[in-house]
Every structure is written in C-alpha cells, then in structure tokens.
Design a protein around this motif. Structure first.
Motif, PDB file in Angstrom:
ATOM      1  N   MET B  77      40.130 -17.023  45.120  1.00 43.71           N
ATOM      2  CA  MET B  77      38.876 -17.321  44.401  1.00 43.71           C
ATOM      3  C   MET B  77      37.900 -17.033  45.479  1.00 43.71           C
ATOM      4  O   MET B  77      36.613 -16.970  45.139  1.00 43.71           O
ATOM      5  CB  MET B  77      38.946 -18.664  43.905  1.00 43.71           C
ATOM      6  CG  MET B  77      39.323 -18.873  42.413  1.00 43.71           C
ATOM      7  SD  MET B  77      39.098 -17.391  41.365  1.00 43.71           S
ATOM      8  CE  MET B  77      37.230 -18.086  40.999  1.00 43.71           C
ATOM      9  N   SER B  78      38.212 -17.203  46.814  1.00 41.37           N
ATOM     10  CA  SER B  78      37.316 -17.000  47.768  1.00 41.37           C
ATOM     11  C   SER B  78      36.737 -15.670  48.035  1.00 41.37           C
ATOM     12  O   SER B  78      35.709 -15.383  48.097  1.00 41.37           O
ATOM     13  CB  SER B  78      37.684 -17.580  49.282  1.00 41.37           C
ATOM     14  OG  SER B  78      38.912 -16.583  49.714  1.00 41.37           O
ATOM     15  N   PHE B  79      37.619 -14.881  47.649  1.00 44.37           N
ATOM     16  CA  PHE B  79      37.099 -13.201  47.733  1.00 44.37           C
ATOM     17  C   PHE B  79      36.461 -13.054  46.442  1.00 44.37           C
ATOM     18  O   PHE B  79      35.216 -12.331  46.523  1.00 44.37           O
ATOM     19  CB  PHE B  79      38.515 -12.404  47.725  1.00 44.37           C
ATOM     20  CG  PHE B  79      39.369 -12.216  48.950  1.00 44.37           C
ATOM     21  CD1 PHE B  79      38.879 -12.175  50.284  1.00 44.37           C
ATOM     22  CD2 PHE B  79      40.797 -12.397  48.964  1.00 44.37           C
ATOM     23  CE1 PHE B  79      39.753 -12.400  50.989  1.00 44.37           C
ATOM     24  CE2 PHE B  79      41.539 -12.257  49.883  1.00 44.37           C
ATOM     25  CZ  PHE B  79      40.960 -12.278  51.092  1.00 44.37           C
ATOM     26  N   HIS B  80      36.794 -13.457  45.401  1.00 40.50           N
ATOM     27  CA  HIS B  80      36.023 -13.145  44.197  1.00 40.50           C
ATOM     28  C   HIS B  80      34.859 -13.910  44.199  1.00 40.50           C
ATOM     29  O   HIS B  80      33.735 -13.456  43.937  1.00 40.50           O
ATOM     30  CB  HIS B  80      36.878 -14.016  42.942  1.00 40.50           C
ATOM     31  CG  HIS B  80      36.259 -13.759  41.641  1.00 40.50           C
ATOM     32  ND1 HIS B  80      35.546 -14.552  40.799  1.00 40.50           N
ATOM     33  CD2 HIS B  80      36.276 -12.449  40.846  1.00 40.50           C
ATOM     34  CE1 HIS B  80      35.210 -13.983  39.772  1.00 40.50           C
ATOM     35  NE2 HIS B  80      35.678 -12.608  39.747  1.00 40.50           N
ATOM     36  N   ARG B  81      34.582 -15.209  44.913  1.00 45.99           N
ATOM     37  CA  ARG B  81      33.354 -15.772  45.030  1.00 45.99           C
ATOM     38  C   ARG B  81      32.412 -14.950  45.831  1.00 45.99           C
ATOM     39  O   ARG B  81      31.178 -14.634  45.608  1.00 45.99           O
ATOM     40  CB  ARG B  81      33.456 -17.022  45.583  1.00 45.99           C
ATOM     41  CG  ARG B  81      33.309 -18.082  44.678  1.00 45.99           C
ATOM     42  CD  ARG B  81      33.836 -19.509  45.227  1.00 45.99           C
ATOM     43  NE  ARG B  81      32.641 -19.930  46.426  1.00 45.99           N
ATOM     44  CZ  ARG B  81      32.185 -20.830  46.253  1.00 45.99           C
ATOM     45  NH1 ARG B  81      31.929 -21.536  45.183  1.00 45.99           N
ATOM     46  NH2 ARG B  81      31.621 -21.191  47.374  1.00 45.99           N
ATOM     47  N   PHE B  82      33.022 -14.373  46.672  1.00 46.73           N
ATOM     48  CA  PHE B  82      32.323 -13.357  47.767  1.00 46.73           C
ATOM     49  C   PHE B  82      31.687 -12.157  47.129  1.00 46.73           C
ATOM     50  O   PHE B  82      30.432 -11.957  47.113  1.00 46.73           O
ATOM     51  CB  PHE B  82      32.912 -13.124  49.017  1.00 46.73           C
ATOM     52  CG  PHE B  82      32.142 -12.016  49.974  1.00 46.73           C
ATOM     53  CD1 PHE B  82      31.918 -12.647  51.028  1.00 46.73           C
ATOM     54  CD2 PHE B  82      32.156 -10.700  49.611  1.00 46.73           C
ATOM     55  CE1 PHE B  82      30.992 -11.673  52.009  1.00 46.73           C
ATOM     56  CE2 PHE B  82      31.242  -9.808  50.626  1.00 46.73           C
ATOM     57  CZ  PHE B  82      30.811 -10.508  51.738  1.00 46.73           C
ATOM     58  N   MET B  83      32.378 -11.526  46.226  1.00 42.60           N
ATOM     59  CA  MET B  83      31.854 -10.611  45.330  1.00 42.60           C
ATOM     60  C   MET B  83      30.854 -11.004  44.485  1.00 42.60           C
ATOM     61  O   MET B  83      29.916 -10.400  44.183  1.00 42.60           O
ATOM     62  CB  MET B  83      33.129  -9.942  44.425  1.00 42.60           C
ATOM     63  CG  MET B  83      34.370  -9.416  45.378  1.00 42.60           C
ATOM     64  SD  MET B  83      33.580  -8.038  46.251  1.00 42.60           S
ATOM     65  CE  MET B  83      34.909  -7.795  47.629  1.00 42.60           C
ATOM     66  N   ILE B  84      30.830 -12.063  43.755  1.00 42.30           N
ATOM     67  CA  ILE B  84      30.023 -12.491  42.866  1.00 42.30           C
ATOM     68  C   ILE B  84      28.619 -12.813  43.630  1.00 42.30           C
ATOM     69  O   ILE B  84      27.562 -12.598  43.099  1.00 42.30           O
ATOM     70  CB  ILE B  84      30.456 -13.830  41.966  1.00 42.30           C
ATOM     71  CG1 ILE B  84      31.723 -13.246  41.282  1.00 42.30           C
ATOM     72  CG2 ILE B  84      29.325 -14.381  41.329  1.00 42.30           C
ATOM     73  CD1 ILE B  84      31.452 -12.409  40.222  1.00 42.30           C
ATOM     74  N   GLU B  85      28.587 -13.543  44.797  1.00 41.98           N
ATOM     75  CA  GLU B  85      27.473 -13.959  45.544  1.00 41.98           C
ATOM     76  C   GLU B  85      26.802 -12.818  46.127  1.00 41.98           C
ATOM     77  O   GLU B  85      25.644 -12.890  46.189  1.00 41.98           O
ATOM     78  CB  GLU B  85      27.964 -15.160  46.523  1.00 41.98           C
ATOM     79  CG  GLU B  85      28.067 -16.331  45.612  1.00 41.98           C
ATOM     80  CD  GLU B  85      28.582 -17.428  46.610  1.00 41.98           C
ATOM     81  OE1 GLU B  85      28.841 -17.318  47.669  1.00 41.98           O
ATOM     82  OE2 GLU B  85      29.213 -18.390  46.346  1.00 41.98           O
ATOM     83  N   ASN B  86      27.705 -11.981  46.711  1.00 43.75           N
ATOM     84  CA  ASN B  86      26.958 -11.140  47.631  1.00 43.75           C
ATOM     85  C   ASN B  86      26.950  -9.451  47.091  1.00 43.75           C
ATOM     86  O   ASN B  86      26.195  -8.797  47.908  1.00 43.75           O
ATOM     87  CB  ASN B  86      27.804 -10.920  49.016  1.00 43.75           C
ATOM     88  CG  ASN B  86      27.482 -12.265  49.650  1.00 43.75           C
ATOM     89  OD1 ASN B  86      26.668 -12.827  49.914  1.00 43.75           O
ATOM     90  ND2 ASN B  86      28.737 -12.894  50.043  1.00 43.75           N
TER      91      ASN B  86
END
Lengths: 105, 185
Positions: B77-86
C-alpha cells in the motif's frame, strides 16, 4: 583534496547521477520517480535535458542530488543492526515511500 | 462483452497475458479486461501450462491484519499510495506498477512473497470500499493497514512492537535447522 580535485569528483558524480536518472526515467517513468524521489515535473525536466545541458548542469562545485533520508528513525533502520535485515529494510521502505518527493516551487 | 476492434482486443489480450504471468487469477482478469471467459481460459493454459485454480477468491479482510501479511500489505500500500499521490497512474496500472516494486523488494531482501497479485488487487478494492484504511503508527509514523472501524487512537505497528513469535513459522524453523546441520558438517 584540493579545490580542483573536489570540483572534478563532484562533476563526475553529477554527471553519473543525471545520466542514470535520465535512463531510469526513459525506461519507466513512474518507477523512476519512486526510485529518485522526485515529482512529475522534475522527472519531466530531467527526461528532456539535452546532453549539452547535462554537461553544463554537472559542471559546478555543488552536488546536484541531495540526502533524502533526513529522519533519524529511518536512518537507524537502514544502517542499524536489527534482528533481521529484511524486516528492518521493509520497515524503512514503508516509512520512506510516505516521504514527500522533491518538487519544483 | 464482445470487442468490436481487433486492435483493442489484441491490447487487452496482451494485458491479460501480462497479468497472468504476474500471477492473476481468472476472476481478476474477468473484472479488468473485456476478453471473454473462454479466451481467458485458453490464454491462461497457454501462458501457465496448467488450468487456472478453481473456487472463489479470498474475501476476508482479516487475512491482511495478521502479522506477516499486514507487513507485506502495508508495504504494497505504501508503493500504491506513492503512485496515486505522485504520478498520473490510476486503477489497474497503479496496482501493477506498485506490485512490481513489491516483487523487487521481496526478491532483493530474500523475503517470502506473501502477497499475490490477486491479493494486492483485492486489497486495493477493500480500500476503495472503505473496509480497510491505513493508520499512522505512533512510534514510527509509518502507515499501516487496519480495519476501518478499529479503535486506533494509540496504534503502534507490528514492526515497532513485534509480537513474540512473529515470523517464526515451521518453514523458517526447518530452514534454519538445515542451515545449522550444513554448518556443522
């Protein structure tokens, strides 16, 4: 190390950094953004630098990339001797991916 | 739904094949592509060499809350959040990119690949459905997967406070035993 040597070393580092960054971004932009910790705008700028611009940018007495892990918790996890390397690296990765990326103001 | 355009269909089949290679189950392929079920079956057999596993997908959110899966799910989820946010990636693309990063991390650190692509995809769907959320750990400020309605005022994560027997599975015990025997011999 005299000033001239320092300048040459830094130039070399900058050149390496910019070329690697360009290569990564061209291969896979989103993953590269994660690896480099930069925003969309910066990735775009780096991607479109010409070789001449890269050379010009690299030739300063300042290092172009900066230290990303300015957090003692994170540093401890990455460099420390926890009971299990894999677990502490996983912990560090979870913390590091939540860090804000470098962006252009 | 039948595809009208051959080019679109080719692209979808390519996508489906890539997902199968990453370990997607048939239900996920059906949800994410417009390729018909029969073609997916055929494609699956061709890519993997075996028939797809039968039965329902795991549907419990509790799996993501036990120690090892929670660490892996939080990592993904930390990778996924990075993708969504950045980045501009959304939906399936973000899941696949994050999953590739997850695979890379697992391989680099010699960990067990606990989260399959289908699990990761289900995890994101649970988040979309508000069944799970991330909570910030009070010790390390990292974000970890928890139930939406858990009481998380004073939450500390499984990595700051590792449970006594966490990660000490039978499989790991036998692996270290084998190593010890090899070291003695």
């Amino acid at each position: 190390m005299n000033a001239n040597e320092i300048y040459n070393e830094i130039k070399e580092l900058n050149l390496n950094y910019l070329m690697l960054a360009q290569q990564l971004i061209r291969a896979d932009r989103e993953t590269a953004q994660y690896r480099l910790g930069v925003s969309k705008d910066i990735a775009e700028i780096i991607e479109h630098l010409t070789p001449g611009q890269v050379l010009k940018m690299a030739g300063t007495n300042m290092v172009l990339c900066r230290f990303r892990f300015d957090d003692s918790m994170l540093l401890g996890l990455l460099a420390g001797h926890g009971r299990d390397r894999g677990t502490s690296h996983t912990h560090a990765t979870i913390l590091a991916s939540a860090k804000p990326v470098e962006s252009i103001s | 739904m039948r595809n009208k355009s051959v080019v679109t269909e080719a692209r979808e089949i390519q996508l489906a094949a890539e997902l199968i290679r990453l370990g997607a189950r048939l239900q996920m392929l059906e949800a994410e592509t417009n390729v018909s079920r029969e073609r997916l079956l055929k494609l699956y057999k061709e890519v993997k060499g075996v028939s797809p596993p039968k039965g329902m997908l795991p549907f419990s959110t509790d799996w993501f809350l036990t120690w090892q899966p929670n660490v892996h799910a939080s990592l993904f989820m930390s990778f996924h959040r990075f993708m969504i946010e950045n980045t501009e990636l959304r939906g399936l693309d973000a899941v696949v990119k994050a999953y590739r990063l997850y695979l890379e991390h697992v391989e680099l650190n010699g960990l067990e690949c606990v989260l399959s692509l289908t699990r990761a995809w289900t995890l994101v769907r649970f988040f979309d459905a508000n069944m799970l959320k991330v909570t910030q750990c009070k010790c390390c400020t990292g974000h970890f997967v928890t139930h939406t309605y858990d009481l998380t005022n004073d939450y500390s994560c499984g990595l700051c406070h590792v449970p006594a027997r966490a990660g000490k599975t039978k499989r790991q015990a036998s692996a270290t035993a084998v190593e010890a025997v090899a070291a003695v011999a």
